[in-house]
Design an enzyme around this catalytic site. Structure first.
Site, mmCIF file in Angstrom:
data_model
loop_
_atom_site.group_PDB
_atom_site.id
_atom_site.type_symbol
_atom_site.label_atom_id
_atom_site.label_comp_id
_atom_site.label_asym_id
_atom_site.label_seq_id
_atom_site.Cartn_x
_atom_site.Cartn_y
_atom_site.Cartn_z
ATOM 1 N N PRO A 181 0.846 -1.198 0.000
ATOM 2 C CA PRO A 181 0.000 0.000 0.000
ATOM 3 C C PRO A 181 0.888 1.257 0.000
ATOM 4 C CG PRO A 181 -0.321 -1.293 2.022
ATOM 5 C CD PRO A 181 0.689 -2.011 1.197
ATOM 6 N N LEU A 182 0.495 2.276 -0.759
ATOM 7 C CA LEU A 182 1.318 3.489 -0.867
ATOM 8 C C LEU A 182 1.524 4.165 0.483
ATOM 9 C CD1 LEU A 182 0.269 5.185 -4.231
ATOM 10 C CD2 LEU A 182 2.481 4.190 -3.633
ATOM 11 N N CYS A 183 0.500 4.077 1.374
ATOM 12 C CA CYS A 183 0.647 4.755 2.659
ATOM 13 C C CYS A 183 1.745 4.108 3.498
ATOM 14 C CB CYS A 183 -0.680 4.817 3.414
ATOM 15 S SG CYS A 183 -1.365 3.210 3.773
ATOM 16 N N THR A 184 1.921 2.769 3.352
ATOM 17 C CA THR A 184 3.020 2.106 4.055
ATOM 18 C C THR A 184 4.351 2.641 3.547
ATOM 19 O OG1 THR A 184 1.780 0.082 4.457
ATOM 20 C CG2 THR A 184 4.156 -0.124 4.436
ATOM 21 N N GLU A 244 4.600 6.398 4.749
ATOM 22 C CA GLU A 244 4.570 6.765 6.158
ATOM 23 C C GLU A 244 5.230 5.780 7.114
ATOM 24 O OE1 GLU A 244 0.406 7.544 6.702
ATOM 25 O OE2 GLU A 244 0.525 8.979 5.044
#
Lengths: 452, 499
Positions: A212-215, A218
């Site tokens: 996932p891009l958020c992983t 962030e």
């Protein structure tokens, strides 16, 4: 073992193969017609296409040429890279940068006299559908699900059904498909209409897990997260408009150093240059001997399918060499509602519906969702999205009713090519469609019955 | 894109993994000594590759091999393998692995004896019509890096050590901050909730199906939101809390093996097993050294890195304890206490749960197998073809010894060869003590039809399997074939027989 050191005459050269082809047996195909001339007949008659000239393709060409096939074609869009040399044994250092298909064809022809291999240095989608109809067997040595799916839909597209929706065996184009990953691999026989096709068991090839891009942005935790951050996020930030090229060593070096910085920032270890390459290029580990095993199984099945000299695998073999040598054969079943090898998705049209309306229906059809479709009927282009010259030629058809374009038959089979969602990805897809016109007499009859 | 004439750097050439390509051989003995190969064969090229017709086969193969990889040193001996086996057995002692292809039974028996005495790995491969076999023979092959496909993580959630418990306690799993709550790693959640469970259940962890279900409910009850990935992972991994403590049967067998009673002639592997046995009984408290790595999981970076460090520290402490035990053991048996490297001990500790010891019966022993086992193969539908092929592959060699030719070589004699082969096969069966077992008539006929033909894709398959096994045996990674692999080229349902 059997062959005494003999003179290099043709029969002596093929004596071992001829024993199998000239003698009757109890465990053979019903179609088997043993004869001393069978090998010659296969050699002069059979046209075989090998898709892919990489790790599997090199082995396949050699194996098929040494199994008595004489008319082979090979298609591959790739050029030879230094990293191919350890296992794609037909290539040498001086071949780097040349077409895989061309070099592979040349090498096998040099070593095995009498075999003719025609290379095609292009994408599989660049060939007209009709190109594929000339082959008796298509053997796949690919490493991509999309390419397998495409060839499968082309081959299944040739299958015709009779008026009772039963497949007509003479129209089936058999395929043999192989694939490897490290110490594991599979080999399968696909006879459209009889065995499951690639699409019937697409679940055997789960889509690749994406982070996932958020992983990535962030909460990175692994070296791979840092590499994918540099590759998918940071590159575009720093180089807007400049496409990333995985084959450019400088680009790769940049990704590596950015990933390293990020890893240090978060206290993550394990970023190396080779891991960076592995993650970015999605390198599947390849082992020469696994390729040899799987290709040999595929070539043997192609040889048995064509000659009938023995039974064939039914219908899916898996090999696992991680712990011992484990071979398992599974008999998968067809998906009767398969969009690809089934009789085709039925689309009912008013006689007034135009080609342009038909194309819109394909886009909205819940099972199809083909965007930007090109449509053909019995090899004739009704509408082509590209190339431009064909688009212009076929554009006037868009406003013509389908009923008229299909010569006012009550129903017909057409093929549509376009982009469709498959296994979570938008890929170019070919779909067979049965068009039936509402209110036209005899609409249970398909026009394919006439040709059978 | 690189252009023609570029010199391949060894590292680029092998970017996907270092590997060897091994040729599928034709009637040759083929030998590996580190990066060099020797081939023994007397016959001339008579078949496929017309460029080298009339040249010695072994010589042609050497030049092809060197063309494929110029780093390979290849030598050849122009001699029949059978003669070399009879006249110069010490020739073989220079090699790490000997690969025998298309060698008849009588020569194979002798070669196996030579290799066993010198502790050389022998791989025998045979391609015969639509069948063939691959057999590994060596007294013992010990694997540290067996690299299994699916293996349970070594998280010790059933038995967390002090530092892990302390870290879990330092995190408030009921943190009100939704970002922290949904980024608390499942290891922490499970350690905390397992403790909570044990407190309410007389110190026991969930074990029955009902208890495991209730434990999952307990986890779910702590969710703030249904889309919290870390809690989903905790529910999916909840069974790891109920893992049976201690050691697997396979590793237990290795620890209890007689070879773990070490002396000055023991191998490094067994010395480490001896040390491992002591570790389990002492510092380990019944457990093996910790592997020290954790899988990826939803977490704040900070929590994840801290957990990684806690697992690594424990693994290092275990490894250090092992190192002391290894040194003591070496001293005790009169060897230099530093003669086993730290790196080797570390790899051993990391893989302690995955150790494998493969022992192979000699080919001579194989000829008098355990009758009940073999009977079972005959009656088991999945194995009966493989068992038939095995007997028939031996029978054709017997027949060849009597008639100086394989059955079915001549079209005109096939009809007589079928009953002949049947008789010889029956005598093989009775020698093995298999009274009353009968062979498939269809397969006897097929074997005669094959006439010993070498079909290229079959040879390529067998050669591929043999190479794969050689790679595993030489690198001591992954687990080699444990018995005799029988190729079934009819419907491809091939099997491994342990004889």
């Amino acid at each position: 073992m059997a062959t005494p050191d003999a003179q290099p005459t043709e029969p002596a050269r093929w004596r071992d193969l001829d024993m199998l082809l000239s003698r009757p047996g109890n465990l053979v195909a019903a179609s088997f017609d043993p004869s001393p001339t069978l090998r010659d007949e296969i050699g002069s008659f059979a046209e075989v296409l090998v898709v892919g000239a990489g790790g599997l393709g090199c082995e396949l060409l050699k194996d098929l040429a040494l199994s008595g096939f004489k008319n082979l074609h090979v298609i591959d869009m790739d050029t030879i890279d230094v990293s191919n040399l350890n296992r794609q044994f037909l290539f040498r250092v001086q071949d780097v940068g040349k077409s895989k298909a061309q070099v592979a064809a040349k090498r096998v022809m040099e070593r095995v006299s009498g075999v003719n291999i025609k290379p095609h240095f292009c994408r599989i989608e660049d060939k007209e559908i009709e190109f594929y109809s000339q082959f008796h067997i298509i053997v796949l040595g690919l490493d991509s699900i999309e390419a397998r799916s495409y060839i499968n839909s082309v081959a299944c597209g040739f299958l015709e059904y009779d008026s009772n929706d039963n497949p007509i065996p003479e129209t089936a184009k058999p395929m043999v498909d192989g694939g490897t990953e490290g110490f594991k691999g599979h080999a399968r026989v696909i006879i459209p209409g009889t065995t499951p096709c690639f699409e019937c068991n697409i679940w055997l090839f789960p889509p690749q897990v994406k982070f996932p891009l958020c992983t990535l942005a962030e909460t990175p935790r692994t070296a791979a997260h840092c590499i994918e951050y540099a590759h998918l996020i940071k590159w575009d930030e720093v180089h807007p408009g400049k496409p990333f090229d995985a084959d450019d060593a400088e680009h790769m070096q940049w990704i590596y150093s950015e990933a390293l910085k990020r890893a240090e920032l978060f206290g993550i270890s394990g970023v190396t240059y080779s891991l960076t390459q592995g993650v970015v290029k999605n390198i599947i580990p390849a082992i020469a001997s696994t390729n040899a095993i799987i290709s040999a199984a595929c070539a043997l099945e192609a040889f048995k399918l064509f000659s009938g000299c023995s039974k064939t695998v039914s219908n899916y073999l898996t090999y696992n060499g991680l712990e011992g040598t484990h071979i398992k054969v599974t008999e998968f079943v067809r998906d009767k509602d398969c969009l690809v090898c089934g009789p085709g998705t039925l689309i009912e049209l008013d006689t007034s519906a135009t080609l342009s309306q038909f194309i819109k229906m394909l886009e909205e059809h819940p099972n199809l969702r083909i965007s930007k479709a090109s449509v053909t009927h019995e090899g004739n282009n009704l509408y082509m999205q590209s190339p431009e010259v064909l688009e212009q030629m076929t554009r006037p058809n868009l406003s013509v009713p389908m009923f008229e374009l299909l010569k006012e038959v009550p129903c017909a089979t057409v093929h549509a090519t376009g982009m469709a969602e498959n296994n979570g990805k938008k890929v170019s897809s070919l779909r067979k469609l049965r068009v039936a016109f509402k209110g036209v007499i005899g609409d249970s009859k398909m026009d394919t019955t006439e040709s059978s | 894109m690189a252009t023609a004439g570029v010199v391949a750097e060894p590292k680029t050439k092998y970017d996907r993994q270092l590997r060897k390509r091994v040729f599928d051989g034709e009637s040759i003995v083929f030998i590996i000594l580190r990066k060099s190969f020797s081939f023994v064969n007397l016959r001339l090229v008579s078949n496929v590759d017309e460029g080298c017709l009339g040249q010695p086969r072994a010589k042609s193969i050497c030049s092809f091999l060197q063309e494929l990889n110029d780093a390979v040193k290849a030598k050849f001996v122009e001699e029949t393998p059978a003669t070399l086996i009879d006249t110069n057995p010490s020739f073989f002692s220079q090699f790490t692995v000997v690969i025998a292809t298309q060698l008849p039974e009588s020569s194979l028996l002798k070669l196996d004896d030579i290799c066993r005495k010198a502790d050389i790995v022998l791989v025998a491969a045979r391609s015969y019509g639509l069948t063939g076999l691959v057999r590994v023979s060596v007294k013992e092959h010990c694997v540290i890096e067996s690299k299994p496909d699916h293996f349970l993580d070594d998280l010790r959630l059933h038995n967390p050590w002090a530092e892990l418990k302390q870290f879990a306690k330092s995190i408030d799993i009921n943190d009100k901050d939704p970002v922290v709550h949904k980024h608390t790693p499942y290891i922490v959640i499970l350690v905390r909730l397992a403790e909570k469970w044990a407190d309410a259940h007389d110190g026991n962890l969930p074990s029955t199906r009902q208890e495991k279900r209730e434990f999952k409910d307990l986890i779910r009850a702590h969710m703030l939101n249904v889309d919290e990935e870390n809690y989903k992972e905790a529910v999916e991994s909840s069974y790891k809390v109920s893992v049976t403590p201690g050691i697997s049967d396979e590793v237990r067998q290795i620890i209890d093996d007689n070879s773990a009673e070490v002396n000055s002639s023991s191998s490094d592997f067994w010395i480490l097993v001896a040390a491992l046995k002591e570790f389990v009984a002492n510092e380990g408290n019944g457990e093996l050294p910790l592997e020290g790595t954790i899988p990826d999981m939803t977490s704040l970076t900070e929590y994840y890195v801290s957990l990684q460090k806690i697992y690594q520290a424990k693994a290092e402490a275990d490894c250090l304890a092992m190192e002391h035990r290894v040194k003591d053991t070496l001293k005790r048996i009169g060897r230099d206490p530093d003669s086993i490297s730290r790196a080797y001990i570390k790899t051993f500790c990391k893989n302690a749960r995955k150790l494998r010891v493969c022992r192979y019966r000699s080919i001579e022993e194989e000829f008098s197998p355990i009758v009940s086992e073999v009977q079972r193969y005959f009656t088991d539908e999945d194995y009966s073809y493989a068992m038939n092929f095995y007997i028939l592959l031996r029978a054709v060699d017997r027949l060849a010894a009597n008639y100086s030719r394989l059955p079915g070589i001549f079209d005109s004699e096939i009809d007589e060869d079928i009953p002949r082969l049947k008789t010889v096969a029956a005598s093989v069966l009775s020698e093995m003590g298999l009274i009353g077992a009968s062979l498939s008539e269809d397969l006897i006929t097929e074997m005669c039809r094959f006439g010993g033909a070498e079909i290229h894709p079959v040879a390529a398959f067998i050669g591929g399997v043999a190479s794969q096994e050689v790679i595993k045996l030489v690198t001591k990674q992954f687990v080699p074939l444990r018995g005799t692999f029988i190729f079934n080229g009819i419907d491809l349902k091939s099997q491994v027989l342990v004889l």
